[in-house]
Design a protein around this motif. Sequence first.
Motif, PDB file in Angstrom:
ATOM      1  N   ALA A   1      40.621 -87.744   3.701  1.00 16.84           N
ATOM      2  CA  ALA A   1      40.885 -88.987   2.967  1.00 16.84           C
ATOM      3  C   ALA A   1      39.760 -89.333   1.996  1.00 16.84           C
ATOM      4  CB  ALA A   1      41.104 -90.133   3.953  1.00 16.84           C
ATOM      5  N   GLN A   2      38.536 -88.907   2.313  1.00 13.17           N
ATOM      6  CA  GLN A   2      37.388 -89.242   1.470  1.00 13.17           C
ATOM      7  C   GLN A   2      37.371 -88.440   0.165  1.00 13.17           C
ATOM      8  OE1 GLN A   2      33.920 -88.605   3.885  1.00 13.17           O
ATOM      9  NE2 GLN A   2      34.305 -90.380   5.185  1.00 13.17           N
ATOM     10  N   ARG A   3      38.212 -87.443   0.066  1.00 11.74           N
ATOM     11  CA  ARG A   3      38.198 -86.562  -1.109  1.00 11.74           C
ATOM     12  C   ARG A   3      39.092 -87.055  -2.245  1.00 11.74           C
ATOM     13  NH1 ARG A   3      37.580 -80.366   0.251  1.00 11.74           N
ATOM     14  NH2 ARG A   3      35.736 -80.503   1.548  1.00 11.74           N
ATOM     15  N   ARG A   4      39.992 -87.949  -1.968  1.00  9.54           N
ATOM     16  CA  ARG A   4      41.002 -88.317  -2.953  1.00  9.54           C
ATOM     17  C   ARG A   4      40.404 -88.974  -4.195  1.00  9.54           C
ATOM     18  NH1 ARG A   4      45.752 -90.451   1.211  1.00  9.54           N
ATOM     19  NH2 ARG A   4      46.218 -88.375   2.068  1.00  9.54           N
ATOM     20  N   ILE A   5      39.607 -90.000  -4.015  1.00  5.40           N
ATOM     21  CA  ILE A   5      39.025 -90.699  -5.169  1.00  5.40           C
ATOM     22  C   ILE A   5      38.076 -89.786  -5.943  1.00  5.40           C
ATOM     23  CG2 ILE A   5      37.552 -92.618  -5.897  1.00  5.40           C
ATOM     24  CD1 ILE A   5      38.729 -94.269  -3.633  1.00  5.40           C
TER      25      ILE A   5
ATOM     26  N   PHE B   1      40.087 -87.178  -7.887  1.00  7.33           N
ATOM     27  CA  PHE B   1      40.834 -87.806  -8.978  1.00  7.33           C
ATOM     28  C   PHE B   1      39.905 -88.104 -10.154  1.00  7.33           C
ATOM     29  CE2 PHE B   1      42.540 -91.604 -11.123  1.00  7.33           C
ATOM     30  CZ  PHE B   1      43.758 -91.082 -11.553  1.00  7.33           C
TER      31      PHE B   1
ATOM     32  N   PHE C   1      43.471 -81.419  -5.501  1.00  4.90           N
ATOM     33  CA  PHE C   1      43.903 -82.811  -5.296  1.00  4.90           C
ATOM     34  C   PHE C   1      45.329 -82.859  -4.753  1.00  4.90           C
ATOM     35  CE2 PHE C   1      45.809 -86.747  -7.057  1.00  4.90           C
ATOM     36  CZ  PHE C   1      45.020 -87.680  -6.394  1.00  4.90           C
TER      37      PHE C   1
ATOM     38  N   LEU D   1      45.760 -82.115  -1.080  1.00  3.39           N
ATOM     39  CA  LEU D   1      45.410 -83.198  -0.153  1.00  3.39           C
ATOM     40  C   LEU D   1      46.648 -83.907   0.379  1.00  3.39           C
ATOM     41  CD1 LEU D   1      42.355 -84.873  -1.959  1.00  3.39           C
ATOM     42  CD2 LEU D   1      42.301 -83.326  -0.004  1.00  3.39           C
ATOM     43  N   PHE D   2      47.671 -83.999  -0.457  1.00  2.00           N
ATOM     44  CA  PHE D   2      48.902 -84.687  -0.055  1.00  2.00           C
ATOM     45  C   PHE D   2      49.755 -83.826   0.866  1.00  2.00           C
ATOM     46  CE2 PHE D   2      47.486 -86.686  -3.965  1.00  2.00           C
ATOM     47  CZ  PHE D   2      47.550 -88.034  -3.617  1.00  2.00           C
TER      48      PHE D   2
ATOM     49  N   ASN E   1      48.050 -82.413   3.312  1.00  2.00           N
ATOM     50  CA  ASN E   1      47.071 -82.390   4.409  1.00  2.00           C
ATOM     51  C   ASN E   1      46.332 -81.057   4.516  1.00  2.00           C
ATOM     52  OD1 ASN E   1      47.519 -85.073   5.370  1.00  2.00           O
ATOM     53  ND2 ASN E   1      49.410 -84.376   6.342  1.00  2.00           N
TER      54      ASN E   1
ATOM     55  N   LYS F   1      42.875 -79.221   3.331  1.00  2.00           N
ATOM     56  CA  LYS F   1      41.526 -79.447   2.795  1.00  2.00           C
ATOM     57  C   LYS F   1      40.969 -78.123   2.272  1.00  2.00           C
ATOM     58  CE  LYS F   1      37.847 -79.978   5.356  1.00  2.00           C
ATOM     59  NZ  LYS F   1      36.808 -80.455   6.293  1.00  2.00           N
TER      60      LYS F   1
END
Length: 205
Positions: A79-83, A86, A123, A126-127, A129, A131
């Motif tokens: 979850a920490q990778r999304r921002i 992006f 990116f 990530l959706f 799941n 990594k």
Amino acid sequence: MVNKPNSFLVAISYIFHPLFIPLMGTLIYLAISPIHYSEAQVIYLCLQVSLLTIFIPLALYFWLKTLGKADSVMLHKLAQRRIPLFISCILLYLLAFKSITESILPELHYFILGGLLSNILTFLYLFMNVKASIHQMGIAALSCFVMGLSAHYQVDLTYGIAFLLLLNGLVASSRLVMHAHTYQELAIGFGIGAIPQLALWWVWL
């Protein structure tokens, strides 16, 4: 004595952190390119790359850490990778299409463009799941770029390419030692890094 190999491999993860890969690629390009660039041009180019791929992402990381959204620069949690990813896509887009354009530095442009495509794929994973290893992505992309430069400029870079291939193994070992990724995640990261670079060879080689 037992801890020394582990310490070495951990250091590899920091030295070849994906944040540094665009700058490494830029420096290698400047060293190999037969085109002469003035000292001012080299400094300006490196500052542009460093600002958009190192300094702004690091500032973002410290901001996220302050907010409790990141616990490590390695971004272990999915979850920490999304921002960060992006924002990285936006910054790489700006670098490739507003700064290092095809008309100015075509070889470097396509390296950055390949990096943008790799970041977009990472990116999207990530959706699902997944990594994917960004470390492995980065070193694989750099290796393919150097191979392309060797072919493009007809320069013998056998030892440099061999060293980069060794680094691919060391980075993979480092991520495994740090329990950051599985073998599958490393393989996916390698593919995500290498395939866009190889595909873009058809454009600039």
